[in-house]
Design an enzyme around this catalytic site. Structure first.
Site, PDB file in Angstrom:
ATOM      1  N   TYR A 184      36.944  39.892  53.085  1.00 11.81           N
ATOM      2  CA  TYR A 184      35.514  39.951  53.395  1.00 11.81           C
ATOM      3  C   TYR A 184      35.119  38.855  54.393  1.00 11.81           C
ATOM      4  CZ  TYR A 184      35.168  42.823  49.127  1.00 11.81           C
ATOM      5  OH  TYR A 184      35.327  43.784  48.153  1.00 11.81           O
ATOM      6  N   HIS A 240      43.876  43.181  45.700  1.00 12.26           N
ATOM      7  CA  HIS A 240      42.832  44.034  46.279  1.00 12.26           C
ATOM      8  C   HIS A 240      43.222  45.514  46.313  1.00 12.26           C
ATOM      9  CE1 HIS A 240      39.241  43.665  49.275  1.00 12.26           C
ATOM     10  NE2 HIS A 240      39.128  44.722  48.510  1.00 12.26           N
ATOM     11  N   ASP A 276      31.233  38.414  43.550  1.00 13.97           N
ATOM     12  CA  ASP A 276      32.481  39.045  43.965  1.00 13.97           C
ATOM     13  C   ASP A 276      32.681  38.899  45.466  1.00 13.97           C
ATOM     14  OD1 ASP A 276      34.608  41.307  43.051  1.00 13.97           O
ATOM     15  OD2 ASP A 276      33.859  41.762  45.054  1.00 13.97           O
ATOM     16  N   LYS A 293      39.929  38.084  45.974  1.00 13.56           N
ATOM     17  CA  LYS A 293      41.006  39.074  45.949  1.00 13.56           C
ATOM     18  C   LYS A 293      42.091  38.756  46.971  1.00 13.56           C
ATOM     19  CE  LYS A 293      37.445  42.546  45.007  1.00 13.56           C
ATOM     20  NZ  LYS A 293      36.326  41.901  45.709  1.00 13.56           N
TER      21      LYS A 293
END
Length: 276
Positions: A51, A109, A46, A76
């Site tokens: 990120y 997200h 994931d 996401k």
């Protein structure tokens, strides 16, 4: 290598029952962590645009030598890219960074209801799935009301809703809604974000009874709820422990004891939280 059970999603694709989270890892840390985790048997990874480690995740997959078709890669859509055309462009950027021809699971997200553009993004994600660029589409941090709106306006329900879920915040009502609608629940912050869950006397007592670690108890609690936890770790031994939760079971009293506490949210409220 540990074998992991799978869940069948509402679009007939399969999702491993436990995955590797990568927030907050740097690109280099993500590459090493993903490569090592896949070697241990993880098959769900994931990440997210926000990120800032999609390149590392893709490199880790290549470095692992595990066949691409065996791994479910999730990323996401960030809040700043909500909207139909914006979603399509953002996905292409993610796919390029990951170095993949397709993404297995693509999620919105956060809903950002104030912007009111998540339905437009959802329509774009439906197109990505129809075009074969995404295998499964889902959301993250959506409430039952947000999910009902997607179904009402597009006729398509998400395969997955990834939400904050842990014994401090078990999300009973939302999980029941997911079950009724055929949506799989994924758990972020499954171990309670260092807020004392793994030091809780009740969790420790269950761990001692079963001869496992407190973290393994909590992750097993998730899997027995039917949720898919995605614990983050770059430590090989911790990765192995986190994955090794399918050889024991919690009895009903232990399941209750793990979550028998004051419930509280540790992350943002989807009705007001904004992450761009």
């Amino acid at each position: 290598m540990i074998s992991i059970p799978t869940h069948t999603l509402n679009d007939d694709t399969n999702l491993p029952a436990l995955g590797l989270g990568t927030y907050p890892m740097s690109e280099g840390e993500a590459e090493r962590a993903v490569s090592g985790a896949l070697g241990l048997g993880y098959r769900l990874v994931d990440t997210a645009t926000n990120y800032s480690n999609e390149t590392g995740v893709g490199l880790g997959l290549t470095r692992s030598g595990v066949p691409r078709e065996e791994v479910v890669v999730t990323t996401k859509l960030p809040g700043r890219h909500h909207g139909y055309e914006e979603t399509l462009a953002s996905f292409e950027d993610s796919r390029r960074r990951l170095g993949l021809e397709y993404v297995d699971l693509y999620l919105i997200h956060w809903p950002l209801p104030r912007l009111d553009r998540y339905v437009d993004s959802w329509r774009a994600m439906i197109k990505l799935r129809e075009d074969g660029l995404v295998r499964s589409i889902g959301v993250s941090n959506f409430t039952a009301e947000h999910l009902e709106r997607l179904e009402k306006e597009t006729g398509v329900l998400p395969a997955v809703n990834q939400v904050e879920l842990h014994p401090f915040f078990p999300q009973d009502e939302l999980r029941a809604f997911h079950t009724a609608k055929g949506i799989l629940t994924e758990s972020w912050t499954p171990l309670g974000r260092g807020k004392g869950l793994l030091d809780d006397p009740a969790v420790i007592a269950v761990a001692e009874d079963l001869g496992v670690t407190p973290g393994q108890v909590v992750l097993r609690w998730h899997t027995q709820l039917g949720a898919v936890p995605i614990p983050k770790s770059s430590n090989p031994e911790r990765q192995r422990q986190n994955l090794d939760v399918f050889g024991f079971e919690l009895d009903p009293a232990q399941m209750t004891a793990v979550a028998e506490r004051t419930h509280r949210r540790l992350g943002g409220d989807p009705e007001v939280h904004e992450e761009f």
